[in-house]
Design a protein around this motif. Structure first.
Motif: not given
Length: 346
Positions: A274, A296, A298, A272, A289, A346, A293
C-alpha cells in the motif's frame, strides 16, 4: 611544343579534359595564343598529362592529382601517393563486398521467408534472464515458453504463466521479414547457454537456429498463439506510481508480514502493498488488508522476489492500480525490462 589535339592523343586525355585541368590549375599550358586561345604543351607537360590520365582512371580526387603533378620530379613522393590511394581503393572494395554480401543475404532471407537477428550474447542472456522466471510455472493451455518478437532494430522477449508477465527488449540487427515466434522453454534456456561473443538467430515459421562461434542451438517453435501482451501491460488511467529503491524494497519485504493463502490445493505466501501518507510504499498485515481492500495490492511474495531479482538494480517504479489490476514493476530510466504480477483477491 604540341597543340592541344596532339597533347590529347599523346596523353590519353580528351581535349575537354585538358581544358578542365587547365581551368582547375592542375595542368596549365606552357603557352596560349592571345588571339586564338590555342593551347600548347611541352614534352614535360605531356608526361604530366599521361600521369593525370592514369590517376583519373583509378579515381584519384583532383586535389590529389594536382599534388602528384607538382611532385612529378620526385618519383618517391608520387609512389607514396599511389600506394596511399591503392590502400583506400582496397578498403573501399572490401566495404563494397561486405555490403553486397549483406544485400545478397537480405534477398535470400526475404525469398526464404526467414528473419535473421544479430546481437551480442551478453544482451541476449540479460534479456532472457529478465523473463524466464515468469515462464517456469506455465501449464496448459499455455505451455512454458518465451515469445520472441522483432521490432525496428530490437528484439523483445515476453514470458507469462498467467499469474505474471515479464518483458525485456534489447538492441539487435534485424534482417528480413518481421518475426513473432513462441519458443519452448527448453530452447530458450539453450539460447541462454550459447556463451559469449555475437549470436546469430535465423528464424522461420518452423525452425529456430542460433549460432555463436562454434556452437549451434536448434529447435522448433510452438504452434500456439501468444496473448496480446501489449494490452495486458497498459497502465491504468489512475495508476499510483511510486519510485522505490530495489535494495530498500527488499529490506522492507524481508520484515513484512506474510499472509498464507491456498490455490488449487497449493499453499503460497502473500505480501500486501500500500502507499503510505508520505507517498512511499509499505507492507500491510492481514487485518489491515481485510479492513480496507481497495487501498491495497496483494501479490504472491515469491513472485515479487523473483521479479526484483530479474529486474534492473537501482530504482524502479511501482504502479499500484488497486486490488484488481496487476502490480507493475518498471525501470525508472528505461522500460526495456518490466514485469507485472497478477493481484491476489482477498
Amino acid at each position: 611544343m604540341r597543340g592541344i589535339g596532339e597533347a590529347a592523343r599523346a596523353s590519353g586525355l580528351s581535349v575537354s579534359a585538358l581544358r578542365f585541368y587547365d581551368g582547375a590549375g592542375v595542368l596549365v599550358p606552357a603557352a596560349v595564343d592571345p588571339v586564338t586561345g590555342y593551347r600548347r604543351y611541352t614534352a614535360e607537360q605531356i608526361r604530366a598529362a599521361r600521369l593525370i590520365a592514369g590517376l583519373r582512371r583509378v579515381g584519384m580526387p583532383v586535389a590529389e592529382i594536382a599534388e602528384a603533378v607538382r611532385d612529378l620530379d620526385d618519383p618517391a613522393s608520387v609512389r607514396v601517393r599511389l600506394d596511399d590511394h591503392l590502400a583506400r581503393l582496397e578498403a573501399s572494395l572490401a566495404d563494397a563486398r561486405r555490403e553486397l554480401l549483406r544485400l545478397h543475404t537480405l534477398l535470400d532471407l526475404e525469398e526464404n521467408l526467414m528473419t535473421r537477428i544479430t546481437l551480442s550474447a551478453t544482451d541476449l542472456t540479460a534479456a532472457l534472464d529478465a523473463v524466464l522466471f515468469a515462464a517456469v510455472g506455465a501449464t496448459d493451455p499455455m505451455p512454458a515458453g518465451v515469445l520472441a518478437e522483432t521490432g525496428d532494430g530490437d528484439l523483445t522477449l515476453v514470458a507469462t504463466d498467467r499469474y505474471r508477465i515479464a518483458v525485456a527488449t534489447t538492441r539487435a540487427v534485424v534482417e528480413g521479414s518481421a518475426a513473432r515466434l513462441f519458443l519452448p522453454l527448453d530452447l530458450a534456456r539453450d539460447l541462454r547457454g550459447l556463451g559469449g561473443g555475437e549470436v546469430t538467430l535465423d528464424l522461420t515459421a518452423d525452425r529456430v537456429t542460433a549460432r555463436a562461434g562454434d556452437r549451434t542451438v536448434e529447435g522448433k517453435p510452438l504452434d500456439l498463439e501468444f496473448p496480446d501482451w501489449r494490452r495486458l501491460i497498459a497502465a491504468g488511467p489512475e495508476s499510483r506510481r511510486v519510485t522505490v529503491d530495489v535494495a530498500e524494497l527488499r529490506g522492507l519485504l524481508d520484515g513484512a508480514p506474510v499472509i498464507d493463502r491456498e490455490h488449487e490445493g497449493r499453499a503460497y505466501p502473500v505480501s500486501v502493498l500500500t502507499v503510505d501518507p508520505s507517498g512511499g510504499v509499505r507492507f500491510a498485515g492481514a487485518d489491515e488488508w481485510a479492513a480496507d481492500t481497495e487501498a491495497h495490492v496483494a501479490v504472491n511474495r515469491e513472485f515479487l522476489l523473483e521479479a526484483l531479482d530479474a529486474g534492473e538494480a537501482g530504482q524502479l517504479v511501482l504502479e499500484l492500480d488497486g486490488p484488481v489490476r496487476p502490480l507493475a514493476l518498471r525501470g525508472l530510466t528505461s522500460e526495456s525490462r518490466f514485469s507485472l504480477l497478477m493481484p491476489v483477491r482477498h
